[in-house]
Design an enzyme around this catalytic site. Sequence first.
Site, PDB file in Angstrom:
ATOM      1  N   ASP A  93      -2.608   0.808   5.159  1.00 29.07           N
ATOM      2  CA  ASP A  93      -1.040   0.289   5.661  1.00 29.07           C
ATOM      3  C   ASP A  93      -0.107   1.184   4.766  1.00 29.07           C
ATOM      4  OD1 ASP A  93       0.464  -2.056   7.032  1.00 29.07           O
ATOM      5  OD2 ASP A  93       1.308  -2.260   5.343  1.00 29.07           O
ATOM      6  N   GLU A 135      -1.640   4.916   8.167  1.00 27.28           N
ATOM      7  CA  GLU A 135      -0.529   4.479   9.111  1.00 27.28           C
ATOM      8  C   GLU A 135       0.613   5.211   8.345  1.00 27.28           C
ATOM      9  OE1 GLU A 135       2.396   0.785  10.455  1.00 27.28           O
ATOM     10  OE2 GLU A 135       1.707   1.077   8.264  1.00 27.28           O
TER      11      GLU A 135
HETATM   12  C1  GLC Z   1       2.740  -1.881   8.671  1.00 24.38           C
HETATM   13  C2  GLC Z   1       2.219  -2.988   9.462  1.00 24.38           C
HETATM   14  C3  GLC Z   1       2.670  -4.097   9.687  1.00 24.38           C
HETATM   15  C4  GLC Z   1       3.555  -4.623   8.494  1.00 24.38           C
HETATM   16  C5  GLC Z   1       4.070  -3.562   7.460  1.00 24.38           C
HETATM   17  C6  GLC Z   1       4.166  -4.024   6.228  1.00 24.38           C
HETATM   18  O1  GLC Z   1       3.516  -1.302   9.235  1.00 24.38           O
HETATM   19  O2  GLC Z   1       1.424  -2.378  10.656  1.00 24.38           O
HETATM   20  O3  GLC Z   1       2.446  -5.016  10.786  1.00 24.38           O
HETATM   21  O4  GLC Z   1       4.475  -5.577   8.629  1.00 24.38           O
HETATM   22  O5  GLC Z   1       3.069  -2.563   7.527  1.00 24.38           O
HETATM   23  O6  GLC Z   1       3.056  -4.357   5.401  1.00 24.38           O
END
Ligand code: GLC
Length: 598
Positions: free
Chosen positions: A232, A286
């Site tokens: 993440d 991500e």
């Molecule tokens: C990422 C996740 C999202 C979350 C954020 C903070 O972007 O996909 O859902 O709110 O991280 O952890």
Amino acid sequence: MTHPESTATAPQRPEPDDRASILLRSDARWWREAVVYQVYVRSFADANGDGVGDLAGVRSRLPYLRDLGVDALWFNPWYPSPLADNGYDIADYRSIDPAFGTLAEAEQLIAEARALGIRTIVDIVPNHISNEHPWFRSALATPPGSPERARFWFRPGNGPAGELPPNGWQSIFGGSAWTRTEDETGAPGEWYLHLFAPEQPDLNWTHPDVWAEHEDILRFWFDRGVAGVRIDSAGLLVKDPLLSEETSESAPGDHPYTDRDGVHDIYRRWRAIADSYDEPRVLVGEIWLPDADRLARYLRPDELHTAFNFDFLACPWEPGPMRTSIESALATHAPVGAPATWVLSNHDVTRPVTRYGRVDTSFAFESRRAGTPTDIARGTRRARAAALLAMALPGSMYVYQGEELGLPEVEDIPAERRQDPMWHRSGGLDPGRDGCRIPLPWLGDRPPYGFSGNESSRPWLDQPDDWARLSVAAQSEESTSMLALYRAGLSLRRTTPGLGDGDIGWIHSADSVLAFTRGDRFTCLVNFGPDPVDLPAGATVLIASSELEGGALQHDSTVWLRQANPQAPSGDRSPRPDTASDRSNGPAPGIDPGLRKG
Ligand code: GLC
């Protein structure tokens, strides 16, 4: 950090059946072409009838996922969490939220999925933890300068009484990225950094405890048989220790908290851990970055394996930008040897059938355009075409639960039912992400549509009254449904030579058409324009996203073809620049000039 050993008893691991051994891509490079299905557990299936999805619900639906034809499941965070950000505020990285089940059940789920030929990817959140995590609790319980506080970003405030935040950084969810602490008497103290909600304090990745803890968490899950992790907010971990202000123009790597060069050291270490397993584990990032070359740096051979392709996800449904996005992804991934990924949606973004039905079909967090008119029929038609396009491109693909059902964004959620901090922290200006997280409809003619084992339970987010026709059961009866398209497309993707990992050959075509080959006989055509496009002579139609009329491909449609004769290899089969002179040349060998119509 010490943690209790798992007391879970070892689950019985079912022997793979014949079908599973056929389905499980045995190659260690499975991830290069995998179809990964994103399970948002809270909204997938609720076995115990409390209105919240759970692991027992997922286990009961594993045959559905096998029949859909996916290679792996990515689970959004399933750990104990106070739910300030729907699970992305983790209080314990080594167990399962009681609302979802137990660690023993997670182990069973991992094993049962594997026996059906499906791997498991878990979500790891290294940038921040929950404010209820023991580390943060002990940091708050100790004075400024304590070793417990050194794992976070605590700083005195500015201003005569420290009443101003240490700098002007803004939270991604809105408002300041700093919150001031208070001691037990209510006296104000230091501030701490949180790039997301105040309940998500950022970890300090210069601290050795933070490194050691996450390496241990990785091993904890890898040892339980998970095939990989989704990381993440992977580009945010390293901060400028001087906490310098953001400027509108910062050179690559110079932003005070996004994509700083030091982050790569972390992932090199993680890759060594992932590679130390007999079946090497996979790291998926991500990383939201506008610069594709910077993104590719995360995918160097000793770092992450793949990353979500958000440029493609956000791209408008227009041939020029689509082609540019695809070419750019392939061109920037090739030098580092990483496969591209094709992503149309996830739990953070507007559902494709809604977005593609608007006048502006792009996606951006800043302009979600909730409530702007949308033509769902048109959006659905385009989403079908986009799905077949994504399935045909080289690399791996992500499917967010409900995408295969063509679920629309739910935009009329009453204020008191909204959960997302994006909505709350923006004072309702930002619609937030609840609308793409509505529980799935499985069967029946009214809510909860089989989502809950208990017919009278109310799901944690309400489902619309008109979703009966979108349920899995209804769509399973309908040969032209979105679900039927996904099932057939994914099945063909698996069995058709040339699809998955590999090369692509672009075919010169009209501006409103994307056309490419994979392997020596497969061709994909996408018609974005209003005019029908004739199919090449002698080709067999494998699948089409909309009905072919008079043998021609209609607007907003994709078709997959099998050519009668092998296509001559196009030499360098990497995409070529889409220049006007290219497009004025003759069609590629083996392709009927009819393609140029439109
Ligand atoms: C990422 C996740 C999202 C979350 C954020 C903070 O972007 O996909 O859902 O709110 O991280 O952890």
